[in-house]
Write a protein that holds these residues in place. Sequence first.
Motif, short mmCIF file in Angstrom:
data_model
loop_
_atom_site.label_atom_id
_atom_site.label_comp_id
_atom_site.label_asym_id
_atom_site.label_seq_id
_atom_site.Cartn_x
_atom_site.Cartn_y
_atom_site.Cartn_z
N LEU A 321 0.83 -1.19 0.00
CA LEU A 321 0.00 0.00 0.00
C LEU A 321 0.87 1.25 0.00
O LEU A 321 1.80 1.37 0.78
CB LEU A 321 -0.91 0.01 1.23
CG LEU A 321 -1.92 1.16 1.34
CD1 LEU A 321 -2.94 1.04 0.23
CD2 LEU A 321 -2.60 1.11 2.69
N GLN A 322 0.58 2.18 -0.90
CA GLN A 322 1.27 3.47 -0.94
C GLN A 322 0.51 4.44 -0.05
O GLN A 322 -0.71 4.57 -0.15
CB GLN A 322 1.30 4.02 -2.37
CG GLN A 322 2.03 3.12 -3.36
CD GLN A 322 3.53 3.19 -3.16
OE1 GLN A 322 4.13 4.22 -3.34
NE2 GLN A 322 4.12 2.07 -2.81
N MET A 323 1.22 5.13 0.82
CA MET A 323 0.56 6.06 1.74
C MET A 323 -0.02 7.26 1.01
O MET A 323 -1.11 7.71 1.29
CB MET A 323 1.55 6.53 2.81
CG MET A 323 1.96 5.42 3.77
SD MET A 323 0.54 4.70 4.62
CE MET A 323 0.04 6.08 5.64
N GLY A 324 0.73 7.80 0.05
CA GLY A 324 0.22 8.93 -0.72
C GLY A 324 0.24 10.23 0.08
O GLY A 324 0.70 10.30 1.22
N PHE A 325 -0.27 11.26 -0.53
CA PHE A 325 -0.31 12.60 0.04
C PHE A 325 -1.78 12.94 0.20
O PHE A 325 -2.51 13.03 -0.78
CB PHE A 325 0.38 13.57 -0.93
CG PHE A 325 0.43 14.98 -0.44
CD1 PHE A 325 1.54 15.45 0.24
CD2 PHE A 325 -0.62 15.85 -0.67
CE1 PHE A 325 1.60 16.76 0.68
CE2 PHE A 325 -0.58 17.15 -0.22
CZ PHE A 325 0.54 17.61 0.45
N ASP A 326 -2.23 13.12 1.44
CA ASP A 326 -3.67 13.09 1.69
C ASP A 326 -4.32 14.43 2.02
O ASP A 326 -5.48 14.49 2.42
CB ASP A 326 -3.98 12.09 2.82
CG ASP A 326 -3.32 12.50 4.13
OD1 ASP A 326 -2.65 13.56 4.17
OD2 ASP A 326 -3.47 11.75 5.12
N PHE A 327 -3.61 15.55 1.87
CA PHE A 327 -4.18 16.88 2.08
C PHE A 327 -4.66 17.11 3.51
O PHE A 327 -5.51 17.96 3.75
CB PHE A 327 -5.34 17.15 1.10
CG PHE A 327 -4.89 17.27 -0.32
CD1 PHE A 327 -4.53 18.50 -0.86
CD2 PHE A 327 -4.82 16.16 -1.13
CE1 PHE A 327 -4.10 18.60 -2.16
CE2 PHE A 327 -4.39 16.26 -2.44
CZ PHE A 327 -4.04 17.49 -2.96
N SER A 328 -4.12 16.38 4.47
CA SER A 328 -4.48 16.57 5.87
C SER A 328 -3.64 17.70 6.46
O SER A 328 -2.77 18.28 5.79
CB SER A 328 -4.21 15.28 6.65
OG SER A 328 -2.82 14.98 6.61
N GLU A 329 -3.87 18.01 7.75
CA GLU A 329 -3.06 19.02 8.42
C GLU A 329 -1.60 18.59 8.49
O GLU A 329 -0.69 19.41 8.36
CB GLU A 329 -3.61 19.28 9.83
CG GLU A 329 -4.96 19.99 9.84
CD GLU A 329 -5.44 20.31 11.24
OE1 GLU A 329 -4.61 20.21 12.17
OE2 GLU A 329 -6.62 20.66 11.40
N VAL A 330 -1.39 17.30 8.70
CA VAL A 330 -0.01 16.78 8.71
C VAL A 330 0.62 16.97 7.34
O VAL A 330 1.79 17.39 7.22
CB VAL A 330 0.01 15.29 9.12
CG1 VAL A 330 1.41 14.70 8.93
CG2 VAL A 330 -0.45 15.12 10.55
N ALA A 331 -0.14 16.70 6.28
CA ALA A 331 0.37 16.87 4.92
C ALA A 331 0.73 18.32 4.65
O ALA A 331 1.72 18.62 3.98
CB ALA A 331 -0.65 16.38 3.90
N ALA A 332 -0.08 19.26 5.18
CA ALA A 332 0.21 20.68 5.00
C ALA A 332 1.53 21.05 5.65
O ALA A 332 2.33 21.82 5.09
CB ALA A 332 -0.93 21.52 5.57
N THR A 333 1.78 20.51 6.83
CA THR A 333 3.05 20.77 7.53
C THR A 333 4.23 20.20 6.75
O THR A 333 5.25 20.87 6.57
CB THR A 333 3.01 20.16 8.95
OG1 THR A 333 1.92 20.74 9.67
CG2 THR A 333 4.31 20.42 9.68
N VAL A 334 4.08 18.96 6.28
CA VAL A 334 5.15 18.33 5.50
C VAL A 334 5.40 19.10 4.21
O VAL A 334 6.54 19.30 3.79
CB VAL A 334 4.79 16.86 5.20
CG1 VAL A 334 5.81 16.24 4.24
CG2 VAL A 334 4.72 16.05 6.48
N CYS A 335 4.32 19.56 3.57
CA CYS A 335 4.44 20.33 2.33
C CYS A 335 5.25 21.60 2.58
O CYS A 335 6.15 21.95 1.81
CB CYS A 335 3.05 20.66 1.81
SG CYS A 335 3.03 21.41 0.16
#
Length: 421
Positions: A321-335
């Motif tokens: 399974l690929q985790m992907g980029f999910d547009f969550s708050e965590v993803a915003a921080t990582v971005c």
Amino acid sequence: MPHYDWIWGDPPPLLKRHSEVKHALLRNYLIDYFLTLVSMPQQDKIQLTIVDGFCGGGLYQNESGQEVPGSPLVILEAIREAEVLVNVRQERRKPIKIDVELICIDDCSYALDYLGHVLDERGYGGGVAKGLIKLVKGKFADHCGAAIQRAHSRSPRSGRALFVLDQYGYSAVPMSCLRDIFAKLKHAEVILTFYIDSLISYLNEKNLADFELSTGMCSSVCAADLDEIKQSPRWRVQLQSSLYQSLTSQCSAQFYTPFFIRPERGHGDFWLLHLSQHWKARDVMATTHWQHHNHFAHYGKAGFHMFSTGYIGKIDDENRLQMGFDFSEVAATVCKETMMAQIPAMLFEGADGMTFEQFFLGLINTTPATRNMVEATLLELHQSGEIIVMDDAGDASKARVKLKADNVLRLPSQRTFNFSI
């Protein structure tokens, strides 16, 4: 390809959860789109044409057994909601009128009959009678030219039109249609679904030839090389990347967003492509995706250049399974963290610096970040001394909350490096 039975008097057909989410995104995008168009209080009317190229019967039942609107109703309800929001928010003396002509096209006559009943029942029968809502039998490709001409005649100067092309599969929207839309309508936008997993899963020499013939898309993949490509451990990535690059380079859109609809129970992923000629339209769509982060994803890296490897399926070639980029708050921080690390190196490549507008527009198609997210990251780098923002006089700007389009971004003449022992 899904099959829906539209029989008036029977319960409407089942709509899968991911398609319901797709309609919710369409509704929210349209409302934001209308609000963006009427930002000037003195406006009293906006005029555009919306083409629903695969409209269906207009009504479904969801997996919970509740009736939910199809795309024609979603569009009409979004117009009503936007009118109310605009008039309330801007406290207008004269109400805004959103003048939309909706052209509904479907190849299924009983779907159109069903839609006619739904529209009449929901209070839109007058719109049909007046020609504000048109029901057109046939294939979208056959009626695309007439729809473009109608949109142009209604808005000859602005060429404002939105094409909602929720096709069944991946081959019902020829590249020639997309090129004509963008060549003849200055402010056209297209929302296109593309069942990429289905194409990739069954791709062979014949299917590739059929796909290229029906769409007119020239793939960089050579049919004779398919067997060899599939020997590679990452063959799906290679094919998906090639198809994505071919589509975006040949559709004539300047800006695009390759976001993915993520079904909850294995029907394969769809591309949800938003195509336009203006960065603001692209930015509104990106913002809408962040609002619906539970159901949309990128399968790529955060920051910039995340699409350089193209689309990557949820299940990789080893069935992991690929985790992907999910547009969550965590993803915003990582971005943001990723952009913080990437930007100084990018500015070094243009040692004389570049304007904020040049920087953003050169990278907009490669990132899930919105303009506000990129701007906030640049300001933080400026305030920490990692980059310098210059004003129009050539002096270091004191900008803290906003950048101007012509602010110049560059590295400081001497950068500070911290070495930890």
